[in-house]
Design a protein around this motif. Structure first.
Motif, PDB file in Angstrom:
ATOM      1  N   GLY A 119       0.804  -1.209   0.000  1.00 16.94           N
ATOM      2  CA  GLY A 119       0.000   0.000   0.000  1.00 16.94           C
ATOM      3  C   GLY A 119       0.837   1.259   0.000  1.00 16.94           C
ATOM      4  N   VAL A 120       1.896   1.274   0.810  1.00 14.20           N
ATOM      5  CA  VAL A 120       2.787   2.429   0.850  1.00 14.20           C
ATOM      6  C   VAL A 120       3.459   2.620  -0.505  1.00 14.20           C
ATOM      7  CG1 VAL A 120       4.884   3.381   1.893  1.00 14.20           C
ATOM      8  CG2 VAL A 120       3.169   2.273   3.336  1.00 14.20           C
ATOM      9  N   ALA A 121       3.904   1.511  -1.091  1.00 11.36           N
ATOM     10  CA  ALA A 121       4.542   1.602  -2.410  1.00 11.36           C
ATOM     11  C   ALA A 121       3.576   2.163  -3.441  1.00 11.36           C
ATOM     12  CB  ALA A 121       5.042   0.226  -2.835  1.00 11.36           C
ATOM     13  N   GLY A 122       2.315   1.734  -3.365  1.00 13.97           N
ATOM     14  CA  GLY A 122       1.317   2.230  -4.305  1.00 13.97           C
ATOM     15  C   GLY A 122       1.109   3.727  -4.173  1.00 13.97           C
ATOM     16  N   ARG A 123       1.057   4.204  -2.932  1.00 14.58           N
ATOM     17  CA  ARG A 123       0.875   5.643  -2.722  1.00 14.58           C
ATOM     18  C   ARG A 123       2.068   6.437  -3.255  1.00 14.58           C
ATOM     19  NH1 ARG A 123      -2.980   6.939   1.185  1.00 14.58           N
ATOM     20  NH2 ARG A 123      -4.623   5.380   1.005  1.00 14.58           N
ATOM     21  N   LEU A 124       3.233   5.840  -3.164  1.00 14.20           N
ATOM     22  CA  LEU A 124       4.445   6.517  -3.631  1.00 14.20           C
ATOM     23  C   LEU A 124       4.659   6.358  -5.127  1.00 14.20           C
ATOM     24  CD1 LEU A 124       6.772   5.500  -0.680  1.00 14.20           C
ATOM     25  CD2 LEU A 124       6.192   7.845  -1.297  1.00 14.20           C
ATOM     26  N   GLY A 125       3.905   5.442  -5.737  1.00 12.92           N
ATOM     27  CA  GLY A 125       4.074   5.206  -7.165  1.00 12.92           C
ATOM     28  C   GLY A 125       5.345   4.465  -7.495  1.00 12.92           C
ATOM     29  N   VAL A 126       5.774   3.561  -6.614  1.00 13.63           N
ATOM     30  CA  VAL A 126       6.994   2.791  -6.841  1.00 13.63           C
ATOM     31  C   VAL A 126       6.676   1.311  -6.668  1.00 13.63           C
ATOM     32  CG1 VAL A 126       8.435   4.691  -6.009  1.00 13.63           C
ATOM     33  CG2 VAL A 126       7.709   2.899  -4.411  1.00 13.63           C
ATOM     34  N   SER A 127       7.617   0.464  -7.022  1.00 12.23           N
ATOM     35  CA  SER A 127       7.431  -0.961  -6.817  1.00 12.23           C
ATOM     36  C   SER A 127       7.604  -1.293  -5.334  1.00 12.23           C
ATOM     37  CB  SER A 127       8.444  -1.758  -7.646  1.00 12.23           C
ATOM     38  OG  SER A 127       9.756  -1.553  -7.145  1.00 12.23           O
ATOM     39  N   THR A 128       6.936  -2.341  -4.908  1.00  7.79           N
ATOM     40  CA  THR A 128       7.044  -2.742  -3.510  1.00  7.79           C
ATOM     41  C   THR A 128       8.483  -3.086  -3.146  1.00  7.79           C
ATOM     42  OG1 THR A 128       4.789  -3.631  -3.583  1.00  7.79           O
ATOM     43  CG2 THR A 128       6.177  -4.341  -1.756  1.00  7.79           C
ATOM     44  N   MET A 129       9.182  -3.747  -4.035  1.00  8.65           N
ATOM     45  CA  MET A 129      10.552  -4.156  -3.739  1.00  8.65           C
ATOM     46  C   MET A 129      11.475  -2.965  -3.496  1.00  8.65           C
ATOM     47  SD  MET A 129      10.579  -7.330  -3.440  1.00  8.65           S
ATOM     48  CE  MET A 129      12.362  -7.473  -3.275  1.00  8.65           C
ATOM     49  N   ARG A 136      13.412  -2.765   6.312  1.00  9.33           N
ATOM     50  CA  ARG A 136      13.608  -4.222   6.181  1.00  9.33           C
ATOM     51  C   ARG A 136      12.294  -4.979   6.085  1.00  9.33           C
ATOM     52  NH1 ARG A 136      17.185  -2.726  10.236  1.00  9.33           N
ATOM     53  NH2 ARG A 136      15.727  -3.473  11.820  1.00  9.33           N
ATOM     54  N   SER A 137      11.253  -4.484   6.757  1.00 11.10           N
ATOM     55  CA  SER A 137       9.991  -5.212   6.828  1.00 11.10           C
ATOM     56  C   SER A 137       8.917  -4.254   7.323  1.00 11.10           C
ATOM     57  CB  SER A 137      10.118  -6.394   7.799  1.00 11.10           C
ATOM     58  OG  SER A 137      10.391  -5.912   9.119  1.00 11.10           O
ATOM     59  N   LYS A 138       7.691  -4.741   7.374  1.00 14.00           N
ATOM     60  CA  LYS A 138       6.623  -3.902   7.923  1.00 14.00           C
ATOM     61  C   LYS A 138       6.883  -3.610   9.395  1.00 14.00           C
ATOM     62  CE  LYS A 138       1.741  -3.387   8.889  1.00 14.00           C
ATOM     63  NZ  LYS A 138       0.363  -3.936   8.824  1.00 14.00           N
ATOM     64  N   ASP A 139       7.369  -4.607  10.145  1.00 14.36           N
ATOM     65  CA  ASP A 139       7.684  -4.362  11.554  1.00 14.36           C
ATOM     66  C   ASP A 139       8.718  -3.252  11.690  1.00 14.36           C
ATOM     67  OD1 ASP A 139       5.922  -6.159  12.579  1.00 14.36           O
ATOM     68  OD2 ASP A 139       7.371  -7.773  12.858  1.00 14.36           O
ATOM     69  N   ASP A 140       9.718  -3.286  10.830  1.00 17.13           N
ATOM     70  CA  ASP A 140      10.730  -2.233  10.842  1.00 17.13           C
ATOM     71  C   ASP A 140      10.096  -0.886  10.509  1.00 17.13           C
ATOM     72  OD1 ASP A 140      13.297  -1.032  10.905  1.00 17.13           O
ATOM     73  OD2 ASP A 140      13.534  -1.299   8.751  1.00 17.13           O
ATOM     74  N   LEU A 141       9.189  -0.879   9.538  1.00 17.51           N
ATOM     75  CA  LEU A 141       8.515   0.355   9.144  1.00 17.51           C
ATOM     76  C   LEU A 141       7.692   0.913  10.302  1.00 17.51           C
ATOM     77  CD1 LEU A 141       7.622   2.462   7.085  1.00 17.51           C
ATOM     78  CD2 LEU A 141       5.878   0.840   6.280  1.00 17.51           C
ATOM     79  N   VAL A 142       6.945   0.046  10.990  1.00 13.97           N
ATOM     80  CA  VAL A 142       6.129   0.514  12.114  1.00 13.97           C
ATOM     81  C   VAL A 142       7.009   1.070  13.230  1.00 13.97           C
ATOM     82  CG1 VAL A 142       4.502  -0.197  13.918  1.00 13.97           C
ATOM     83  CG2 VAL A 142       4.204  -1.022  11.582  1.00 13.97           C
ATOM     84  N   GLY A 143       8.157   0.437  13.449  1.00 15.39           N
ATOM     85  CA  GLY A 143       9.080   0.970  14.444  1.00 15.39           C
ATOM     86  C   GLY A 143       9.577   2.352  14.079  1.00 15.39           C
ATOM     87  N   LEU A 144       9.893   2.555  12.811  1.00 12.33           N
ATOM     88  CA  LEU A 144      10.344   3.871  12.348  1.00 12.33           C
ATOM     89  C   LEU A 144       9.217   4.898  12.423  1.00 12.33           C
ATOM     90  CD1 LEU A 144      12.404   2.707   9.246  1.00 12.33           C
ATOM     91  CD2 LEU A 144      13.333   3.656  11.369  1.00 12.33           C
ATOM     92  N   MET A 145       8.002   4.466  12.117  1.00 13.32           N
ATOM     93  CA  MET A 145       6.842   5.354  12.247  1.00 13.32           C
ATOM     94  C   MET A 145       6.667   5.793  13.701  1.00 13.32           C
ATOM     95  SD  MET A 145       4.240   3.114   9.880  1.00 13.32           S
ATOM     96  CE  MET A 145       2.753   3.929  10.494  1.00 13.32           C
ATOM     97  N   THR A 146       6.816   4.833  14.606  1.00 20.06           N
ATOM     98  CA  THR A 146       6.670   5.140  16.031  1.00 20.06           C
ATOM     99  C   THR A 146       7.697   6.169  16.473  1.00 20.06           C
ATOM    100  OG1 THR A 146       5.853   2.890  16.440  1.00 20.06           O
ATOM    101  CG2 THR A 146       6.657   4.134  18.345  1.00 20.06           C
ATOM    102  N   ASP A 147       8.945   5.941  16.102  1.00 17.12           N
ATOM    103  CA  ASP A 147      10.004   6.876  16.482  1.00 17.12           C
ATOM    104  C   ASP A 147       9.761   8.264  15.888  1.00 17.12           C
ATOM    105  OD1 ASP A 147      11.225   4.853  17.860  1.00 17.12           O
ATOM    106  OD2 ASP A 147      12.704   4.406  16.308  1.00 17.12           O
TER     107      ASP A 147
END
Length: 311
Positions: A119-129, A136-147
């Motif tokens: 979903g994030v990749a889609g909003r950015l208009g880029v490939s998921t990869m 590194r992962s969704k868990d990593d992304l959520v941690g960065l969002m939290t910080d």
């Protein structure tokens, strides 16, 4: 066969762009607004915005929203290209900060469950990869969002005097962060805490406030966890209410007016105290989470004082 609901939303937005109702740089309706306007689930509205981003009709801008691009009807659909490969470092260069910013925007609008790498990749208009170069992962992304959102409400450089004032500062900042980002209360649990530098700063702050008072380490940690769980427990209702309003289109008061089961239950008898209290309030009680937070914080700190100062 009629088109799927998300495609009807896509075509409607594109038609509004073609008519000039939405111009380049305009914000498109949010996921929540689309869900309400079309009577669809948040996931369906989010899928429509993702499809629009993949076609190049809109782009997501952190702290701004989803904006109309220079797309025009009849233009060939462009394949999303990872901005990280572009030269020149344009303003839409893919960076970790931009990935996190868009994920925060999605969580603010749709809830934490709506955030996915795809979903994030889609909003950015880029490939998921392409996102995996930055997270590194969704868990990593959520941690960065939290910080990132904890950093919006920093602890003061100089702590106030006294353990109680220090704990109150931390609790109020956490509450303010949850008020701004309701999903924050759901990022971690007490039994399986998610590593977060932002949350760990609050842990360090609380333990330092209690240090040197003769408390054993278990008691120090329990005092900190109890205060954190107080904030988290009330704040969890912020996103629940946000999601309920998006799903039903009703405010909490409107929902209670239509679905209140208490009159039928109390009419059966067996709840005399509850009935009397409700009647004494005039038959109505407005639950304000901010007032509830204020109502409980001082008594909680009063109780903790017997633990902290009683030794």
């Amino acid at each position: 066969m009629p088109a799927p609901p998300y495609l009807r939303i896509v075509e409607d937005v594109k038609a509004r762009v073609a008519r000039g109702e939405l111009k380049e740089g305009d914000r498109v309706p949010s996921t929540r607004q689309l869900a309400q306007d079309w009577g669809v689930a948040l996931a369906t509205a989010a899928k429509a915005l993702t499809a629009l981003a993949q076609e190049g009709v809109v782009r997501a801008e952190p702290r701004v929203g989803t904006l109309v691009t220079s797309w025009r009807p009849g233009a060939a659909q462009r394949a999303p290209m990872p901005p990280a490969r572009r030269s020149g470092g344009g303003e839409h260069e893919l960076t970790r900060e931009r990935v996190v910013g868009v994920a925060v925007e999605m969580a603010d609008a749709e809830g934490l469950a709506a955030v996915s790498m795809r979903g994030v990749a889609g909003r950015l208009g880029v490939s998921t990869m392409s996102l995996y170069r930055h997270v590194r992962s969704k868990d990593d992304l959520v941690g960065l969002m939290t910080d990132a959102v904890i950093a919006e409400f920093p602890l003061p450089d100089e702590p106030p005097p006294g353990w109680r004032a220090r704990l109150e500062v931390s609790a109020r900042l956490q509450w303010t962060a949850c008020r701004r980002h309701p999903w924050l209360a759901w990022v971690t649990s007490l039994t399986r805490p998610r590593p977060s530098a932002g949350l760990l700063r609050h842990t360090e702050w609380a333990l330092a406030a209690l240090d040197g008072r003769g408390l054993d380490p278990v008691t120090m940690m329990q005092v900190h966890i109890l205060l954190y769980s107080y904030v988290q427990g009330i704040a969890a209702n912020l996103e629940l209410e946000q999601q309920a309003q998006a799903t039903t289109g009703l405010t909490d008061d409107e929902w209670m007016d239509q679905h209140a089961a208490y009159p039928a239950l109390t009419a059966l008898g067996g709840y005399p105290t509850f009935t009397r209290v409700v009647e004494d309030m005039g038959g109505d009680f407005e639950l304000d989470l901010d007032r509830l937070f204020e109502f409980g914080l001082r008594p909680l700190l009063d109780g903790l004082a017997r633990v902290v100062e009683g030794r």
